[in-house]
Scaffold this active site. Structure first.
Site, short mmCIF file in Angstrom:
data_model
loop_
_atom_site.label_atom_id
_atom_site.label_comp_id
_atom_site.label_asym_id
_atom_site.label_seq_id
_atom_site.Cartn_x
_atom_site.Cartn_y
_atom_site.Cartn_z
N ASN A 151 -10.16 -0.18 -0.65
CA ASN A 151 -8.70 -0.10 -0.60
C ASN A 151 -8.13 -0.68 -1.90
O ASN A 151 -8.16 -1.89 -2.11
CB ASN A 151 -8.21 -0.90 0.62
CG ASN A 151 -6.70 -0.85 0.79
OD1 ASN A 151 -5.98 -0.39 -0.11
ND2 ASN A 151 -6.22 -1.32 1.91
N CYS A 196 0.82 -1.23 0.00
CA CYS A 196 0.00 0.00 0.00
C CYS A 196 0.84 1.27 0.00
O CYS A 196 0.33 2.35 -0.27
CB CYS A 196 -0.95 0.00 1.19
SG CYS A 196 -2.12 -1.36 1.10
N HIS A 207 -3.61 7.11 2.49
CA HIS A 207 -3.96 5.79 1.96
C HIS A 207 -5.35 5.42 2.46
O HIS A 207 -5.67 5.63 3.63
CB HIS A 207 -2.92 4.77 2.43
CG HIS A 207 -3.29 3.36 2.07
ND1 HIS A 207 -3.66 3.01 0.79
CD2 HIS A 207 -3.36 2.23 2.82
CE1 HIS A 207 -3.92 1.71 0.77
NE2 HIS A 207 -3.76 1.22 1.99
O1 UT7 Z 1 -3.99 -1.35 3.38
C1 UT7 Z 1 -3.15 -2.31 3.94
C2 UT7 Z 1 -3.16 -2.21 5.40
N1 UT7 Z 1 -4.38 -2.78 5.91
C3 UT7 Z 1 -5.09 -2.12 6.83
O2 UT7 Z 1 -4.75 -1.04 7.17
C4 UT7 Z 1 -6.27 -2.86 7.46
C5 UT7 Z 1 -6.28 -2.64 8.95
N2 UT7 Z 1 -7.35 -3.35 9.63
C6 UT7 Z 1 -8.63 -2.99 9.53
O3 UT7 Z 1 -8.97 -2.09 8.82
C7 UT7 Z 1 -9.62 -3.69 10.41
O4 UT7 Z 1 -8.94 -4.49 11.35
C8 UT7 Z 1 -10.65 -4.57 9.65
C9 UT7 Z 1 -11.58 -3.67 8.85
C10 UT7 Z 1 -9.91 -5.53 8.75
C11 UT7 Z 1 -11.50 -5.35 10.65
O5 UT7 Z 1 -12.12 -4.46 11.56
P1 UT7 Z 1 -12.00 -4.70 13.12
O6 UT7 Z 1 -12.74 -3.62 13.76
O7 UT7 Z 1 -10.55 -4.83 13.46
O8 UT7 Z 1 -12.77 -6.07 13.29
P2 UT7 Z 1 -12.26 -7.40 13.99
O9 UT7 Z 1 -11.37 -8.16 13.09
O10 UT7 Z 1 -11.76 -7.07 15.37
O11 UT7 Z 1 -13.62 -8.18 14.14
C12 UT7 Z 1 -14.65 -7.75 15.06
C13 UT7 Z 1 -15.83 -8.69 14.92
C14 UT7 Z 1 -15.44 -10.16 14.99
O12 UT7 Z 1 -16.50 -10.85 15.63
P3 UT7 Z 1 -16.41 -11.25 17.19
O13 UT7 Z 1 -15.22 -12.15 17.28
O14 UT7 Z 1 -16.24 -9.96 17.90
O15 UT7 Z 1 -17.72 -11.92 17.41
C15 UT7 Z 1 -15.37 -10.58 13.54
O16 UT7 Z 1 -15.62 -11.96 13.37
O17 UT7 Z 1 -16.44 -8.51 13.64
C16 UT7 Z 1 -16.49 -9.77 12.95
N3 UT7 Z 1 -16.33 -9.51 11.52
C17 UT7 Z 1 -17.34 -9.17 10.71
N4 UT7 Z 1 -18.65 -9.02 10.94
C18 UT7 Z 1 -19.43 -8.68 9.89
C19 UT7 Z 1 -15.19 -9.54 10.81
N5 UT7 Z 1 -15.44 -9.22 9.52
C20 UT7 Z 1 -16.76 -9.00 9.44
C21 UT7 Z 1 -17.63 -8.64 8.40
N6 UT7 Z 1 -18.95 -8.49 8.66
N7 UT7 Z 1 -17.18 -8.44 7.15
#
Ligand code: UT7
Length: 331
Positions: free
Chosen positions: A286, A116, A256
């Protein structure tokens, strides 16, 4: 002798037509519009459809648009650098293929892989070629066809990424416009959190690697998120500090587009109001190496000669950085 800077003198962009909306994703994986919007800011992404099409087919129209705007022939391009993690093929470089497709027959060309942050790394590299005085027209392309490495049954990644390309032309400036400073960083120990497991020399493609879905993006989202918030905000602040720039001096932040919450954290750290931040993540998601030039492409008409602009990125590697440039033209 006056100092030579590398100024952006034209911008091109290209996004494919097909819109993969949150509503469509709801029918593909267990997710919902509300979750995606509140956690990432993405509402839809563009996807390149069609057999035999790759990143070069996104990058080539962006380069042609830029040439048309500047009124130059592709034959005048001295060098073309392409930042991408989704090359058409492992080799030759996608930059070589873009040059072939646009008719940039006099350019030498190569790819840069910094995920990225690829566009920023390529921009700094391209600017150095101009600053050296050896080259007059350098094109920097940021392009990714992320849909080629995304598992559309993995809700943690398929909601984030999209396809697109942006390109800028760098030319000589001696009046204080153009790329003025950059801080670029990398830390390969971060690779464990964001990578593609197979298809490289460590694990060449095999039946097993395909069955194990190891040719798709692997990301530990929370870990990357933490590093990204800190990395992008810290480096942007460092760049401001060492150039004595205050929030009032800065016309635009070009961040980004990985996650709206990372963008907000960076803008807050820099003391910038939302009106000064380019955000189009809702439309394109992204697009990895393409996010920054796609922002410039979209905002080009609103940019004024003399505007101080900070570009900032964070991505796989880890790689991150920020660049300060003074905009060189009114459209
Ligand atoms: O560009 C390259 C660099 N990349 C980045 O900068 C990405 C950085 N990371 C992020 O942007 C975020 O971590 C994500 C958008 C990927 C995920 O968001 P988050 O707030 O960190 O979610 P999480 O992984 O902590 O998941 C929270 C909950 C989980 O459920 P439980 O365990 O709390 O019950 C996940 O299973 O949300 C669940 N979950 C979803 N729910 C609905 C994960 N993906 C989804 C989804 N829809 N698509």
């Amino acid at each position: 002798m006056q100092k030579i800077n590398a100024a952006i003198t034209a911008v091109g962009g290209y996004v494919p037509e097909y819109r993969l909306t949150n509503a469509i994703l709801e029918t593909m994986v267990d997710t919902n519009d509300e979750w995606i919007k509140s956690r990432t800011g993405v509402e839809e992404r563009r996807i390149l459809k069609g057999e035999g099409l790759g990143s070069s087919d996104l990058g080539a129209p962006a380069v042609l648009e830029l040439c048309k705007k500047r009124g130059i022939s592709p034959e005048e391009i001295d060098c073309l650098i392409c930042a991408t993690v989704t090359p058409d093929m492992v080799f030759p470089a996608t930059a070589n293929i873009i040059c072939d497709k646009v008719g940039a027959v006099n350019a030498f060309s190569f790819d840069i892989g910094a995920a990225c942050s690829g566009f920023l790394f390529a921009l700094t590299t391209g600017a150095s070629f101009i600053e050296s005085g050896r080259y007059k027209k350098v094109v920097v392309v940021g392009v990714d066809k992320m849909s080629s490495i995304i598992d559309y049954s993995d809700r943690a990644t398929c909601i984030i990424f999209g396809d697109g390309a942006g390109a800028v032309l760098l030319e000589v400036d001696t009046e204080g416009f153009g790329v003025l400073d950059s801080i670029l960083k990398s830390d390969g120990s971060g690779r464990q959190y964001l990578h593609l497991k197979a298809g490289g020399s460590v694990k060449p493609a095999s039946v097993e690697s395909v069955l194990a879905k190891e040719h798709y993006v692997y990301q530990e989202g929370q870990a990357v998120f933490k590093f990204a918030v800190k990395g992008m905000a810290d480096v942007s602040w460092e760049l401001m500090e060492r150039n004595n720039l205050t929030a009032d001096d800065i016309a635009w932040l070009v961040p980004h587009q990985a996650n709206l919450r990372i963008i907000d954290a960076t803008a807050n750290r820099m003391g910038l109001p939302k009106e000064k931040v380019m955000i189009n993540i809702q439309k394109y998601g992204n697009t990895t190496a393409a996010t920054l030039p796609l922002c410039l492409w979209e905002w080009e008409k609103r940019l004024n000669k003399g505007d101080n602009i900070i570009l900032a990125a964070f991505g796989g590697g880890f790689t991150w950085g920020a660049t300060w440039l003074r905009w060189a033209y009114n459209s």
